[in-house]
Design a protein around this motif. Structure first.
Motif, PDB file in Angstrom:
ATOM      1  N   ASP A   1      36.542  41.972  -6.754  1.00  0.00           N
ATOM      2  CA  ASP A   1      35.746  42.694  -7.598  1.00  0.00           C
ATOM      3  C   ASP A   1      36.571  44.024  -7.944  1.00  0.00           C
ATOM      4  O   ASP A   1      35.893  44.513  -9.010  1.00  0.00           O
ATOM      5  CB  ASP A   1      34.361  43.284  -6.745  1.00  0.00           C
ATOM      6  CG  ASP A   1      33.805  41.757  -6.462  1.00  0.00           C
ATOM      7  OD1 ASP A   1      33.784  40.958  -7.154  1.00  0.00           O
ATOM      8  OD2 ASP A   1      33.243  41.697  -5.371  1.00  0.00           O
ATOM      9  N   SER A   2      37.442  44.511  -7.186  1.00  0.00           N
ATOM     10  CA  SER A   2      38.165  45.617  -7.455  1.00  0.00           C
ATOM     11  C   SER A   2      39.567  45.747  -7.114  1.00  0.00           C
ATOM     12  O   SER A   2      39.861  44.716  -6.378  1.00  0.00           O
ATOM     13  CB  SER A   2      37.617  46.810  -6.790  1.00  0.00           C
ATOM     14  OG  SER A   2      37.727  46.823  -5.459  1.00  0.00           O
ATOM     15  N   PRO A   3      40.355  46.631  -7.393  1.00  0.00           N
ATOM     16  CA  PRO A   3      41.862  46.563  -6.985  1.00  0.00           C
ATOM     17  C   PRO A   3      41.825  46.824  -5.557  1.00  0.00           C
ATOM     18  O   PRO A   3      43.068  46.463  -4.873  1.00  0.00           O
ATOM     19  CB  PRO A   3      42.337  47.986  -7.841  1.00  0.00           C
ATOM     20  CG  PRO A   3      41.594  47.793  -8.983  1.00  0.00           C
ATOM     21  CD  PRO A   3      40.251  47.752  -8.483  1.00  0.00           C
ATOM     22  N   ASP A   4      40.956  47.517  -5.034  1.00  0.00           N
ATOM     23  CA  ASP A   4      40.905  47.837  -3.457  1.00  0.00           C
ATOM     24  C   ASP A   4      40.823  46.691  -2.827  1.00  0.00           C
ATOM     25  O   ASP A   4      41.283  46.253  -1.578  1.00  0.00           O
ATOM     26  CB  ASP A   4      39.721  48.742  -3.142  1.00  0.00           C
ATOM     27  CG  ASP A   4      39.873  50.054  -3.723  1.00  0.00           C
ATOM     28  OD1 ASP A   4      40.926  50.412  -4.075  1.00  0.00           O
ATOM     29  OD2 ASP A   4      39.052  50.849  -3.953  1.00  0.00           O
ATOM     30  N   LYS A   5      40.081  45.322  -3.296  1.00  0.00           N
ATOM     31  CA  LYS A   5      39.962  44.211  -2.662  1.00  0.00           C
ATOM     32  C   LYS A   5      41.547  43.703  -2.443  1.00  0.00           C
ATOM     33  O   LYS A   5      41.740  42.905  -1.559  1.00  0.00           O
ATOM     34  CB  LYS A   5      39.169  43.334  -3.314  1.00  0.00           C
ATOM     35  CG  LYS A   5      37.451  43.896  -3.283  1.00  0.00           C
ATOM     36  CD  LYS A   5      37.093  43.794  -1.876  1.00  0.00           C
ATOM     37  CE  LYS A   5      35.632  44.253  -1.920  1.00  0.00           C
ATOM     38  NZ  LYS A   5      34.825  43.241  -2.697  1.00  0.00           N
ATOM     39  N   ILE A   6      42.257  43.885  -3.630  1.00  0.00           N
ATOM     40  CA  ILE A   6      43.602  43.254  -3.609  1.00  0.00           C
ATOM     41  C   ILE A   6      44.563  43.878  -2.606  1.00  0.00           C
ATOM     42  O   ILE A   6      45.133  43.356  -2.016  1.00  0.00           O
ATOM     43  CB  ILE A   6      44.091  43.181  -5.226  1.00  0.00           C
ATOM     44  CG1 ILE A   6      43.410  42.400  -5.934  1.00  0.00           C
ATOM     45  CG2 ILE A   6      45.698  42.791  -4.993  1.00  0.00           C
ATOM     46  CD1 ILE A   6      43.839  42.673  -7.442  1.00  0.00           C
ATOM     47  N   LEU A   7      44.396  45.132  -2.776  1.00  0.00           N
ATOM     48  CA  LEU A   7      45.057  46.218  -1.701  1.00  0.00           C
ATOM     49  C   LEU A   7      44.782  45.837  -0.120  1.00  0.00           C
ATOM     50  O   LEU A   7      45.746  45.516   0.413  1.00  0.00           O
ATOM     51  CB  LEU A   7      44.762  47.605  -1.811  1.00  0.00           C
ATOM     52  CG  LEU A   7      45.217  48.300  -3.040  1.00  0.00           C
ATOM     53  CD1 LEU A   7      44.585  49.633  -3.047  1.00  0.00           C
ATOM     54  CD2 LEU A   7      46.778  48.370  -2.983  1.00  0.00           C
ATOM     55  N   ALA A   8      43.565  45.313  -0.070  1.00  0.00           N
ATOM     56  CA  ALA A   8      43.224  44.843   1.242  1.00  0.00           C
ATOM     57  C   ALA A   8      43.786  43.535   1.725  1.00  0.00           C
ATOM     58  O   ALA A   8      44.248  43.120   2.757  1.00  0.00           O
ATOM     59  CB  ALA A   8      41.741  44.766   1.525  1.00  0.00           C
TER      60      ALA A   8
END
Length: 391
Positions: free
Chosen positions: A294-301
């Protein structure tokens, strides 16, 4: 809704089928890992629902053991969820304090997770077909790691057999030096070599860069070398160089396959200065279907680049170290790609310099730049537009 929980194993799979009213349609049954087993599972699913949009199938991410079954389910048009085993384990513990873990229990737990509507994303056909690229990039990664270890062995052996050589050349890992050491794998062998043969070998291997002067220099250094005369180590050196050459050929073949797939994908990630098709392919392969996030933060996680946080009562702390619980391959690719992007792109270079000026360690500053890079990649993949380099 119909929920199907599958606990995957090597030779068999345990399955459990229930509905949204918690009615057990098929208690836990075991199918073999074969066409007959897959057909049995599908027939039972068909017998309880003729509308596959009302069916959710869940299975744990068990590497290659689940790959064939996953492909079968996707081909049949079933909405399938691949669940992280860590997620399943935590969910199981939340239901009971007892340490109960069996294949049958796991199948039931997976179906319960689907019913509870926890934040799960279905596995797409894009992700499944992306497995080929992931397989190639991970295979290349392992081969490069293997080659690096062998190169370390070459340096160690040269230090024993002909230590002066390393100071005479830019690098030991050159085609011309490997050619030299393959035929003359010790200082004593180089010292007794015929000058004409030594000259021709170096000239051919270096394409004329090294000639008679270099051959004389090597031979003179060999004659006064402190290197040991150890036939066993010389044989090991020859075999190690042979293995490196074989790996070079294999890696090149793998990279050609990767490039062919990347040319077909035509991802905008390759328009970012500093990202080659090798690192770009690894990033694309590990992330897979961007619609899952849903967001770049999810990829970072997912990459394990998010900071660990802890809060309890009056204590509210954020540890500076990364979680490192995600894909180590994606983390590796993002870190290495970021270093090159910061070197080739002014925007990222300025951002890295800013973080360094704040007193951050180089690796910490790179991690911040990597997070910025992930946000850029996410936007490019979503918009399918090329990166616009700042002038």
């Amino acid at each position: 809704m119909i929920y199907v929980g599958i606990d995957v194993a090597k030779d068999k799979h345990d399955c459990f089928i229930t509905n949204s009213d918690s009615e057990i349609l098929f208690n836990v049954f075991t199918i073999p890992n074969s066409h007959e087993g897959f057909d049995t599972l599908f027939q039972r699913i068909e017998s309880v629902s003729d509308d596959f949009t009302n069916v959710k199938v869940g299975l744990e991410a068990t590497g290659h053991y689940s790959y064939n079954l996953l492909g079968f389910l996707l081909d049949k048009g079933l909405t399938t969820f691949v669940i992280n085993p860590l997620h399943t384990n935590l969910y199981r513990k939340s239901l009971s304090l007892r340490k109960t873990k069996t294949n049958k229990v796991d199948a039931h737990i997976i179906a319960s997770m689907l019913m509870s509507d926890v934040n799960l994303k279905s596995y797409s056909d894009t992700s499944y077909h992306n497995e080929e690229l992931k397989s190639l990039t991970r295979y290349r990664f392992d081969k490069v790691q293997e080659r690096s270890k062998l190169k370390t062995s070459v340096s160690r052996l040269v230090c024993i057999l002909f230590p002066e050589l390393e100071k005479l050349v830019p690098s030991l890992h050159m085609v011309s030096i490997y050619a030299l050491l393959s035929e003359f794998p010790s200082a004593s062998a180089v010292a007794s070599a015929h000058l004409t043969r030594l000259t021709n070998l170096l000239s051919d291997a270096s394409k004329g860069r090294y000639g008679k002067d270099t051959a004389v220099m090597f031979r003179d250094a060999a004659r006064s070398s402190i290197g040991s005369h150890m036939p066993a180590k010389s044989l090991e050196l020859k075999h190690t160089i042979k293995l490196i050459r074989e790996l070079d050929a294999e890696i090149k073949e793998i990279e050609n396959e990767i490039k062919a797939i990347m040319d077909e994908i035509n991802s905008p990630i390759l328009t970012i200065p500093g990202i080659s098709y090798r690192m770009g392919a690894m990033i694309i392969a590990e992330i897979g279907d961007f619609s899952r996030f849903d967001s770049p933060d999810k990829i970072l996680a997912y990459a394990g680049l998010s900071p660990s946080t802890y809060q309890s009562g009056q204590l509210d702390g954020c540890y500076s170290h990364m979680e490192k619980r995600g894909s180590r391959y994606l983390r590796y690719a993002l870190f290495n790609a970021t270093k090159f992007v910061c070197n080739w792109d002014k925007t990222f270079g300025t951002y890295l310099a800013k973080k360094r000026a704040e007193g951050k360690h180089y690796n910490v500053a790179i991690s911040h730049a990597a997070k910025k890079l992930v946000r850029v990649i996410y936007q490019l993949e979503k918009s399918k537009q090329a990166y616009i380099k700042q002038s």
